[in-house]
Scaffold this motif. Structure first.
Motif, PDB file in Angstrom:
ATOM      1  N   MET A 156     -10.567  28.452  -9.421  1.00  0.00           N
ATOM      2  CA  MET A 156     -10.944  27.183 -10.043  1.00  0.00           C
ATOM      3  C   MET A 156     -11.322  27.409 -11.497  1.00  0.00           C
ATOM      4  O   MET A 156     -11.631  28.524 -11.905  1.00  0.00           O
ATOM      5  N   THR A 157     -11.305  26.320 -12.255  1.00  0.00           N
ATOM      6  CA  THR A 157     -11.867  26.393 -13.589  1.00  0.00           C
ATOM      7  C   THR A 157     -13.365  26.658 -13.467  1.00  0.00           C
ATOM      8  O   THR A 157     -14.009  26.239 -12.496  1.00  0.00           O
ATOM      9  N   ARG A 158     -13.912  27.339 -14.456  1.00  0.00           N
ATOM     10  CA  ARG A 158     -15.332  27.694 -14.365  1.00  0.00           C
ATOM     11  C   ARG A 158     -16.214  26.445 -14.306  1.00  0.00           C
ATOM     12  O   ARG A 158     -17.210  26.414 -13.569  1.00  0.00           O
ATOM     13  N   ASP A 159     -15.855  25.400 -15.039  1.00  0.00           N
ATOM     14  CA  ASP A 159     -16.668  24.193 -15.001  1.00  0.00           C
ATOM     15  C   ASP A 159     -16.662  23.541 -13.635  1.00  0.00           C
ATOM     16  O   ASP A 159     -17.684  22.989 -13.193  1.00  0.00           O
ATOM     17  N   LEU A 160     -15.542  23.621 -12.912  1.00  0.00           N
ATOM     18  CA  LEU A 160     -15.509  23.060 -11.564  1.00  0.00           C
ATOM     19  C   LEU A 160     -16.368  23.897 -10.620  1.00  0.00           C
ATOM     20  O   LEU A 160     -17.120  23.342  -9.807  1.00  0.00           O
ATOM     21  N   TRP A 161     -16.261  25.219 -10.718  1.00  0.00           N
ATOM     22  CA  TRP A 161     -17.152  26.080  -9.920  1.00  0.00           C
ATOM     23  C   TRP A 161     -18.611  25.670 -10.136  1.00  0.00           C
ATOM     24  O   TRP A 161     -19.372  25.507  -9.174  1.00  0.00           O
ATOM     25  N   GLN A 162     -18.995  25.524 -11.382  1.00  0.00           N
ATOM     26  CA  GLN A 162     -20.394  25.247 -11.701  1.00  0.00           C
ATOM     27  C   GLN A 162     -20.830  23.880 -11.199  1.00  0.00           C
ATOM     28  O   GLN A 162     -22.002  23.681 -10.866  1.00  0.00           O
ATOM     29  N   SER A 163     -19.908  22.933 -11.124  1.00  0.00           N
ATOM     30  CA  SER A 163     -20.253  21.579 -10.683  1.00  0.00           C
ATOM     31  C   SER A 163     -20.556  21.492  -9.200  1.00  0.00           C
ATOM     32  O   SER A 163     -21.139  20.504  -8.743  1.00  0.00           O
ATOM     33  N   LEU A 164     -20.166  22.520  -8.425  1.00  0.00           N
ATOM     34  CA  LEU A 164     -20.313  22.448  -6.967  1.00  0.00           C
ATOM     35  C   LEU A 164     -21.740  22.724  -6.488  1.00  0.00           C
ATOM     36  O   LEU A 164     -22.073  22.398  -5.351  1.00  0.00           O
ATOM     37  N   ASP A 165     -22.569  23.331  -7.341  1.00  0.00           N
ATOM     38  CA  ASP A 165     -23.959  23.620  -6.963  1.00  0.00           C
ATOM     39  C   ASP A 165     -24.010  24.292  -5.583  1.00  0.00           C
ATOM     40  O   ASP A 165     -24.629  23.794  -4.635  1.00  0.00           O
ATOM     41  N   LEU A 182     -13.196  18.484  -1.206  1.00  0.00           N
ATOM     42  CA  LEU A 182     -12.548  17.369  -0.518  1.00  0.00           C
ATOM     43  C   LEU A 182     -13.369  16.089  -0.647  1.00  0.00           C
ATOM     44  O   LEU A 182     -12.802  14.996  -0.810  1.00  0.00           O
ATOM     45  N   LYS A 183     -14.688  16.204  -0.600  1.00  0.00           N
ATOM     46  CA  LYS A 183     -15.527  15.015  -0.768  1.00  0.00           C
ATOM     47  C   LYS A 183     -15.427  14.456  -2.187  1.00  0.00           C
ATOM     48  O   LYS A 183     -15.540  13.248  -2.397  1.00  0.00           O
ATOM     49  N   LYS A 184     -15.190  15.323  -3.148  1.00  0.00           N
ATOM     50  CA  LYS A 184     -15.007  14.896  -4.538  1.00  0.00           C
ATOM     51  C   LYS A 184     -13.597  14.376  -4.807  1.00  0.00           C
ATOM     52  O   LYS A 184     -13.293  13.948  -5.919  1.00  0.00           O
ATOM     53  N   LYS A 185     -12.719  14.462  -3.768  1.00  0.00           N
ATOM     54  CA  LYS A 185     -11.312  14.069  -3.917  1.00  0.00           C
ATOM     55  C   LYS A 185     -10.611  14.912  -4.976  1.00  0.00           C
ATOM     56  O   LYS A 185      -9.694  14.456  -5.667  1.00  0.00           O
ATOM     57  N   GLU A 186     -11.034  16.153  -5.106  1.00  0.00           N
ATOM     58  CA  GLU A 186     -10.424  17.049  -6.074  1.00  0.00           C
ATOM     59  C   GLU A 186      -9.049  17.474  -5.568  1.00  0.00           C
ATOM     60  O   GLU A 186      -8.876  17.802  -4.388  1.00  0.00           O
ATOM     61  N   LYS A 187      -8.089  17.509  -6.446  1.00  0.00           N
ATOM     62  CA  LYS A 187      -6.746  17.946  -6.081  1.00  0.00           C
ATOM     63  C   LYS A 187      -6.732  19.457  -5.880  1.00  0.00           C
ATOM     64  O   LYS A 187      -7.117  20.214  -6.775  1.00  0.00           O
ATOM     65  N   ILE A 188      -6.289  19.898  -4.695  1.00  0.00           N
ATOM     66  CA  ILE A 188      -6.199  21.332  -4.392  1.00  0.00           C
ATOM     67  C   ILE A 188      -4.734  21.681  -4.173  1.00  0.00           C
ATOM     68  O   ILE A 188      -4.093  21.173  -3.252  1.00  0.00           O
ATOM     69  N   ILE A 189      -4.210  22.533  -5.023  1.00  0.00           N
ATOM     70  CA  ILE A 189      -2.855  23.048  -4.825  1.00  0.00           C
ATOM     71  C   ILE A 189      -2.957  24.330  -4.007  1.00  0.00           C
ATOM     72  O   ILE A 189      -3.829  25.169  -4.244  1.00  0.00           O
ATOM     73  N   GLN A 190      -2.068  24.492  -3.023  1.00  0.00           N
ATOM     74  CA  GLN A 190      -2.109  25.644  -2.135  1.00  0.00           C
ATOM     75  C   GLN A 190      -0.883  26.530  -2.352  1.00  0.00           C
ATOM     76  O   GLN A 190       0.233  26.038  -2.470  1.00  0.00           O
TER      77      GLN A 190
END
Length: 225
Positions: A156-165, A182-190
Protein backbone atom coordinates in the motif's frame (compact mmCIF):
# COMPACT_ATOMS: atom_id res chain seq x y z
CA UNK A 1 9.91 7.28 -5.43
CA UNK A 2 10.97 4.69 -2.87
CA UNK A 3 9.76 1.25 -1.77
CA UNK A 4 10.01 0.38 1.92
CA UNK A 5 10.23 -3.36 2.60
CA UNK A 6 9.30 -4.32 6.17
CA UNK A 7 10.48 -7.78 7.28
CA UNK A 8 9.05 -9.00 10.61
CA UNK A 9 11.45 -11.59 12.05
CA UNK A 10 10.83 -14.07 14.84
CA UNK A 11 13.13 -17.09 15.10
CA UNK A 12 14.02 -17.26 11.42
CA UNK A 13 17.82 -17.56 11.73
CA UNK A 14 17.94 -20.25 9.04
CA UNK A 15 16.19 -18.19 6.37
CA UNK A 16 16.31 -14.47 7.13
CA UNK A 17 19.68 -13.75 5.53
CA UNK A 18 18.65 -15.41 2.30
CA UNK A 19 15.32 -13.59 2.40
CA UNK A 20 17.16 -10.27 2.65
CA UNK A 21 19.49 -11.23 -0.20
CA UNK A 22 16.47 -12.03 -2.35
CA UNK A 23 14.96 -8.62 -1.59
CA UNK A 24 18.25 -6.92 -2.42
CA UNK A 25 18.43 -8.80 -5.72
CA UNK A 26 15.06 -7.53 -6.95
CA UNK A 27 15.62 -5.24 -9.92
CA UNK A 28 12.96 -2.53 -9.88
CA UNK A 29 13.14 1.02 -11.20
CA UNK A 30 12.68 2.75 -7.84
CA UNK A 31 14.84 2.97 -4.73
CA UNK A 32 14.18 0.56 -1.90
CA UNK A 33 14.96 0.37 1.78
CA UNK A 34 14.81 -2.76 3.91
CA UNK A 35 13.56 -2.51 7.49
CA UNK A 36 13.99 -5.70 9.53
CA UNK A 37 12.14 -5.93 12.84
CA UNK A 38 13.44 -8.59 15.21
CA UNK A 39 10.51 -9.49 17.44
CA UNK A 40 12.37 -10.93 20.44
CA UNK A 41 13.97 -13.87 18.61
CA UNK A 42 15.78 -16.47 20.73
CA UNK A 43 17.42 -18.55 17.97
CA UNK A 44 20.22 -16.26 16.81
CA UNK A 45 18.15 -14.27 14.27
CA UNK A 46 19.11 -11.02 15.98
CA UNK A 47 22.83 -11.73 15.65
CA UNK A 48 22.36 -12.40 11.93
CA UNK A 49 20.47 -9.13 11.53
CA UNK A 50 23.02 -7.12 13.52
CA UNK A 51 25.73 -8.33 11.15
CA UNK A 52 23.70 -7.29 8.11
CA UNK A 53 22.80 -3.95 9.69
CA UNK A 54 26.47 -3.28 10.46
CA UNK A 55 27.14 -3.61 6.73
CA UNK A 56 24.62 -0.83 6.10
CA UNK A 57 22.24 -3.06 4.17
CA UNK A 58 19.18 -2.75 6.41
CA UNK A 59 17.56 -0.65 9.09
CA UNK A 60 17.21 -2.81 12.20
CA UNK A 61 14.54 -2.47 14.87
CA UNK A 62 14.80 -4.66 17.98
CA UNK A 63 11.99 -5.72 20.28
CA UNK A 64 13.08 -6.88 23.73
CA UNK A 65 10.37 -9.55 23.83
CA UNK A 66 8.10 -11.32 21.36
CA UNK A 67 5.09 -9.08 20.74
CA UNK A 68 3.72 -10.53 17.49
CA UNK A 69 3.81 -9.93 13.76
CA UNK A 70 1.33 -7.08 13.97
CA UNK A 71 3.45 -5.20 16.47
CA UNK A 72 6.53 -5.76 14.29
CA UNK A 73 4.73 -4.35 11.25
CA UNK A 74 3.61 -1.29 13.20
CA UNK A 75 7.17 -0.69 14.41
CA UNK A 76 8.43 -0.95 10.83
CA UNK A 77 5.81 1.49 9.56
CA UNK A 78 7.04 4.14 11.98
CA UNK A 79 10.48 3.99 10.34
CA UNK A 80 9.36 3.60 6.72
CA UNK A 81 10.22 6.52 4.45
CA UNK A 82 9.06 5.09 1.11
CA UNK A 83 5.92 6.21 -0.69
CA UNK A 84 5.05 2.51 -1.12
CA UNK A 85 5.34 -0.06 1.67
CA UNK A 86 5.36 -3.84 1.28
CA UNK A 87 5.44 -6.58 3.94
CA UNK A 88 7.95 -9.38 3.34
CA UNK A 89 7.95 -12.55 5.45
CA UNK A 90 11.37 -13.90 6.46
CA UNK A 91 10.51 -17.58 5.95
CA UNK A 92 11.11 -17.94 2.16
CA UNK A 93 7.52 -19.03 1.53
CA UNK A 94 7.16 -16.14 -0.91
CA UNK A 95 9.47 -14.77 -3.60
CA UNK A 96 10.49 -11.09 -3.83
CA UNK A 97 10.78 -11.48 -7.60
CA UNK A 98 7.02 -10.88 -7.53
CA UNK A 99 7.57 -7.27 -6.37
CA UNK A 100 7.41 -5.74 -9.83
CA UNK A 101 3.86 -6.97 -10.48
CA UNK A 102 2.82 -6.12 -6.92
CA UNK A 103 3.91 -2.49 -7.02
CA UNK A 104 3.10 -1.77 -10.68
CA UNK A 105 -0.63 -0.98 -10.15
CA UNK A 106 0.27 1.57 -7.47
CA UNK A 107 3.00 3.20 -9.56
CA UNK A 108 0.55 3.41 -12.48
CA UNK A 109 -2.04 5.13 -10.29
CA UNK A 110 -4.60 2.33 -10.60
CA UNK A 111 -4.99 1.79 -6.84
CA UNK A 112 -3.46 2.46 -3.45
CA UNK A 113 -3.62 -1.18 -2.29
CA UNK A 114 -2.44 -4.48 -3.78
CA UNK A 115 -2.73 -7.94 -2.25
CA UNK A 116 -0.97 -11.04 -3.46
CA UNK A 117 -2.79 -14.35 -3.68
CA UNK A 118 -0.78 -17.50 -3.38
CA UNK A 119 -0.35 -19.99 -6.19
CA UNK A 120 1.45 -23.31 -5.75
CA UNK A 121 1.62 -26.62 -7.58
CA UNK A 122 1.10 -28.58 -4.36
CA UNK A 123 -0.95 -26.38 -2.02
CA UNK A 124 -2.86 -29.15 -0.25
CA UNK A 125 -2.18 -28.45 3.43
CA UNK A 126 -4.36 -27.58 6.39
CA UNK A 127 -2.86 -24.08 6.39
CA UNK A 128 -3.81 -23.53 2.75
CA UNK A 129 -7.37 -24.69 3.22
CA UNK A 130 -7.66 -22.79 6.50
CA UNK A 131 -6.66 -19.64 4.62
CA UNK A 132 -9.28 -20.35 1.98
CA UNK A 133 -11.93 -20.65 4.71
CA UNK A 134 -10.92 -17.34 6.29
CA UNK A 135 -11.08 -15.67 2.87
CA UNK A 136 -14.56 -17.11 2.26
CA UNK A 137 -15.79 -15.79 5.61
CA UNK A 138 -14.29 -12.38 4.74
CA UNK A 139 -16.29 -12.26 1.52
CA UNK A 140 -19.49 -13.24 3.33
CA UNK A 141 -19.03 -10.56 5.99
CA UNK A 142 -17.65 -7.69 3.94
CA UNK A 143 -18.40 -8.41 0.30
CA UNK A 144 -15.68 -7.89 -2.25
CA UNK A 145 -13.62 -10.75 -3.58
CA UNK A 146 -10.40 -10.96 -1.58
CA UNK A 147 -8.92 -14.31 -2.56
CA UNK A 148 -6.18 -14.72 0.05
CA UNK A 149 -6.56 -12.67 3.23
CA UNK A 150 -3.53 -14.26 4.90
CA UNK A 151 -1.07 -13.79 2.08
CA UNK A 152 1.90 -11.93 3.54
CA UNK A 153 2.19 -9.70 0.47
CA UNK A 154 0.18 -6.60 1.26
CA UNK A 155 1.35 -3.49 -0.58
CA UNK A 156 0.00 0.00 0.00
CA UNK A 157 0.94 3.62 -0.20
CA UNK A 158 2.42 4.78 3.08
CA UNK A 159 -0.39 7.26 3.65
CA UNK A 160 -2.98 4.50 3.31
CA UNK A 161 -1.08 2.30 5.77
CA UNK A 162 -1.02 5.17 8.25
CA UNK A 163 -4.74 5.88 7.84
CA UNK A 164 -5.69 2.38 9.03
CA UNK A 165 -4.68 2.99 12.68
CA UNK A 166 -3.77 -0.68 13.11
CA UNK A 167 -4.37 -2.23 16.54
CA UNK A 168 -3.68 -5.97 16.21
CA UNK A 169 -0.52 -7.43 17.69
CA UNK A 170 -0.20 -10.85 16.08
CA UNK A 171 -1.05 -12.67 12.85
CA UNK A 172 -4.63 -11.38 12.89
CA UNK A 173 -3.32 -8.06 11.62
CA UNK A 174 -3.98 -9.48 8.13
CA UNK A 175 -7.68 -9.70 8.92
CA UNK A 176 -7.72 -6.22 10.44
CA UNK A 177 -6.04 -4.70 7.38
CA UNK A 178 -8.46 -6.43 5.03
CA UNK A 179 -11.54 -5.58 7.08
CA UNK A 180 -10.65 -1.90 7.31
CA UNK A 181 -9.86 -1.57 3.61
CA UNK A 182 -13.12 -3.23 2.63
CA UNK A 183 -15.12 -1.07 5.05
CA UNK A 184 -13.47 2.00 3.51
CA UNK A 185 -14.46 0.70 0.04
CA UNK A 186 -10.82 0.94 -0.94
CA UNK A 187 -9.99 -0.59 -4.30
CA UNK A 188 -7.77 -3.67 -3.86
CA UNK A 189 -6.02 -5.09 -6.90
CA UNK A 190 -4.96 -8.73 -6.49
CA UNK A 191 -1.87 -10.25 -8.09
CA UNK A 192 -0.90 -13.96 -8.22
CA UNK A 193 2.31 -14.69 -6.30
CA UNK A 194 4.50 -17.74 -5.94
CA UNK A 195 4.14 -19.82 -2.79
CA UNK A 196 6.53 -22.35 -1.28
CA UNK A 197 4.70 -23.73 1.78
CA UNK A 198 6.55 -25.18 4.73
CA UNK A 199 5.38 -27.47 7.52
CA UNK A 200 5.30 -27.15 11.30
CA UNK A 201 8.48 -29.23 11.41
CA UNK A 202 10.14 -26.74 9.08
CA UNK A 203 9.11 -23.81 11.27
CA UNK A 204 5.52 -22.96 10.34
CA UNK A 205 4.09 -20.91 13.20
CA UNK A 206 0.37 -20.69 12.40
CA UNK A 207 -2.00 -23.19 13.97
CA UNK A 208 -5.68 -23.94 14.60
CA UNK A 209 -5.89 -21.34 17.38
CA UNK A 210 -4.74 -18.64 14.96
CA UNK A 211 -7.58 -19.55 12.60
CA UNK A 212 -10.13 -19.05 15.37
CA UNK A 213 -8.57 -15.70 16.28
CA UNK A 214 -8.66 -14.68 12.61
CA UNK A 215 -12.38 -15.39 12.35
CA UNK A 216 -13.08 -13.55 15.61
CA UNK A 217 -11.10 -10.56 14.32
CA UNK A 218 -13.23 -10.43 11.17
CA UNK A 219 -16.41 -10.55 13.25
CA UNK A 220 -15.10 -7.90 15.66
CA UNK A 221 -14.29 -5.37 12.97
CA UNK A 222 -17.54 -6.08 11.11
CA UNK A 223 -19.93 -5.68 14.02
CA UNK A 224 -18.18 -4.04 16.97
CA UNK A 225 -15.67 -1.53 15.57
Amino acid sequence: MKLSVIIPVYNEAKTVEEAIRKVEAVNIDIDKEIIAVDDGSSDGSLNVLIGIANEGRIKLIKHDSNSGKGTAIKSGLKQASGEIVIIQDADLETDPQDYYELIRPIINGETRAVFGFRTAKKPASIYWWGGRLVSLITRLLYGGNVKDVNNGYKVMTRDLWQSLDLQSHRFQICEEITAKLLKKKEKIIQVPTQYFPRTKKQGKKLGFKDGIISIWTLLKFRFFR
